[in-house]
Scaffold this motif. Sequence first.
Motif, PDB file in Angstrom:
ATOM      1  N   ARG A   1       0.940  -1.081  -0.081  1.00  0.00           N
ATOM      2  CA  ARG A   1       0.042   0.095   0.102  1.00  0.00           C
ATOM      3  C   ARG A   1       0.710   1.375   0.066  1.00  0.00           C
ATOM      4  N   MET A   2       1.909   1.198   0.737  1.00  0.00           N
ATOM      5  CA  MET A   2       2.815   2.384   0.773  1.00  0.00           C
ATOM      6  C   MET A   2       3.441   2.357  -0.415  1.00  0.00           C
ATOM      7  N   LEU A   3       4.173   1.459  -1.223  1.00  0.00           N
ATOM      8  CA  LEU A   3       5.279   1.682  -2.208  1.00  0.00           C
ATOM      9  C   LEU A   3       4.369   1.628  -3.544  1.00  0.00           C
ATOM     10  N   GLN A   4       3.403   0.998  -3.473  1.00  0.00           N
ATOM     11  CA  GLN A   4       2.442   0.464  -4.719  1.00  0.00           C
ATOM     12  C   GLN A   4       3.232  -0.229  -6.029  1.00  0.00           C
TER      13      GLN A   4
ATOM     14  N   GLU B   1       6.518  13.415 -14.324  1.00  0.00           N
ATOM     15  CA  GLU B   1       5.395  12.721 -14.418  1.00  0.00           C
ATOM     16  C   GLU B   1       4.566  12.864 -13.068  1.00  0.00           C
ATOM     17  N   ASP B   2       3.105  13.117 -13.289  1.00  0.00           N
ATOM     18  CA  ASP B   2       2.428  13.034 -11.901  1.00  0.00           C
ATOM     19  C   ASP B   2       2.612  11.822 -11.310  1.00  0.00           C
ATOM     20  N   PRO B   3       2.595  11.762  -9.987  1.00  0.00           N
ATOM     21  CA  PRO B   3       2.924  10.745  -9.383  1.00  0.00           C
ATOM     22  C   PRO B   3       1.508   9.635  -9.444  1.00  0.00           C
ATOM     23  N   ALA B   4       0.472  10.293  -9.540  1.00  0.00           N
ATOM     24  CA  ALA B   4      -1.000   9.440  -9.667  1.00  0.00           C
ATOM     25  C   ALA B   4      -0.852   8.910 -10.970  1.00  0.00           C
ATOM     26  N   LEU B   5      -0.256   9.360 -11.982  1.00  0.00           N
ATOM     27  CA  LEU B   5      -0.169   8.657 -13.386  1.00  0.00           C
ATOM     28  C   LEU B   5       0.788   7.359 -13.261  1.00  0.00           C
ATOM     29  N   THR B   6       1.917   7.692 -12.732  1.00  0.00           N
ATOM     30  CA  THR B   6       2.933   6.604 -12.527  1.00  0.00           C
ATOM     31  C   THR B   6       2.307   5.478 -11.714  1.00  0.00           C
ATOM     32  N   ALA B   7       1.560   5.893 -10.521  1.00  0.00           N
ATOM     33  CA  ALA B   7       1.103   4.860  -9.706  1.00  0.00           C
ATOM     34  C   ALA B   7      -0.025   3.780 -10.547  1.00  0.00           C
TER      35      ALA B   7
ATOM     36  N   ARG C   1      -1.334  -1.154 -12.792  1.00  0.00           N
ATOM     37  CA  ARG C   1      -1.926  -1.804 -13.707  1.00  0.00           C
ATOM     38  C   ARG C   1      -1.200  -2.885 -14.321  1.00  0.00           C
ATOM     39  N   ALA C   2       0.130  -2.926 -14.175  1.00  0.00           N
ATOM     40  CA  ALA C   2       1.066  -4.152 -14.673  1.00  0.00           C
ATOM     41  C   ALA C   2       1.657  -4.948 -13.675  1.00  0.00           C
ATOM     42  N   ASP C   3       1.108  -4.539 -12.480  1.00  0.00           N
ATOM     43  CA  ASP C   3       1.724  -5.260 -11.179  1.00  0.00           C
ATOM     44  C   ASP C   3       0.958  -6.611 -10.897  1.00  0.00           C
TER      45      ASP C   3
ATOM     46  N   GLY D   1      -7.300  -4.205  -3.148  1.00  0.00           N
ATOM     47  CA  GLY D   1      -7.355  -4.565  -4.629  1.00  0.00           C
ATOM     48  C   GLY D   1      -5.839  -5.409  -4.590  1.00  0.00           C
ATOM     49  N   PHE D   2      -5.263  -5.535  -3.678  1.00  0.00           N
ATOM     50  CA  PHE D   2      -3.916  -5.924  -3.588  1.00  0.00           C
ATOM     51  C   PHE D   2      -4.035  -7.625  -3.239  1.00  0.00           C
ATOM     52  N   VAL D   3      -3.355  -8.466  -3.593  1.00  0.00           N
ATOM     53  CA  VAL D   3      -3.366  -9.773  -3.358  1.00  0.00           C
ATOM     54  C   VAL D   3      -2.011 -10.139  -2.701  1.00  0.00           C
TER      55      VAL D   3
END
Lengths: 186, 127
Positions: free
Chosen positions: A41-44, A102-108, A113-115, B22-24
């Motif tokens: 949650r912290m590092l996303q 880049e905006d951090p929200a866009l980076t996150a 999406r790829a994680d 939403g995390f697993v």
Amino acid sequence: MINAAEESAILTQLRDERQREQGFGALVRVYGPLLHRHLLRMLQSSADVDDVLQNTLIKVYRHLDRFREESKLSTWLYRIATNEALAWLRSQQRRERRISSEDPALTAGRTLRADPFFDGDAAQLELQKALAALPDKQRAVFLLRYYDELPYAEISQITGTSEGALKASYHLAVKKIESKLKAYAQ
Amino acid sequence: MHSKESEELPAALRALREKGDGFVSPPDAYFAQLAQETVARVHRPAVVRTWRSATWAVAASLLLLLGLWLALDRDFRGEGTTTPMAQATPSSAELLADIPPEAIEEYIGSRLSEFETELYAAQPPNE
């Protein structure tokens, strides 16, 4: 939820030199998922979590004798993990500021999406993007309160911030996230 | 969480909390391996400096010091072709004049705790 008897059994093993490794294995088995989720949650980013979680556990193992049982074991572990995550984010931001604006929200959003460890829907992704826009320490406070439902007194022990400041920070975070989610819904 | 605080949460945030983040989580085997790797890393022997590597390091340092001393001595006696160091080095005011104010502001900002700054901005201490 980890009960007091389980915590006590792990601590007994950790205090005994001959059982330390076994106790550490139990500590990681019991508290590892909690710390892994907090760091996610912290590092996303699950790739970053692998590194930061291992750094956290190395510090835990090396400093076991410094844990005086003045707080719960989970509080002490959260404190080390949160500090490691904040330090990691600071160094990452210094690196990224040099190469990208880049905006951090866009980076996150792109990273999540790829994680492979993120399986959320569009609304959950929007919340993660809103969280990415918060200052790191405020995000930590919000996550510990909103998801982990920890009392302010415990969050105060974890972050080293007064309870009054934590309450103000949490409410500010709620307002910011609410406005971001409203903008997304419109 | 206190029920009153929970009730005060905006509806969207309350609904999202019910849904989860939403995390697993990784499988148990991940944590078992992580524990083993951590213990192995803690017990890994530290890098030991051998006598030979220390000798090379000392020799290199001495050579560097000798070169520096010769260069400085040449400058001091006026034999060097470069300008004296004091004249060649610009003052900090001159250096700062070349940096745009936004960059200075960004540097200072990055050193302050974003969290505390934000709190004070929202509620100044004397209010």
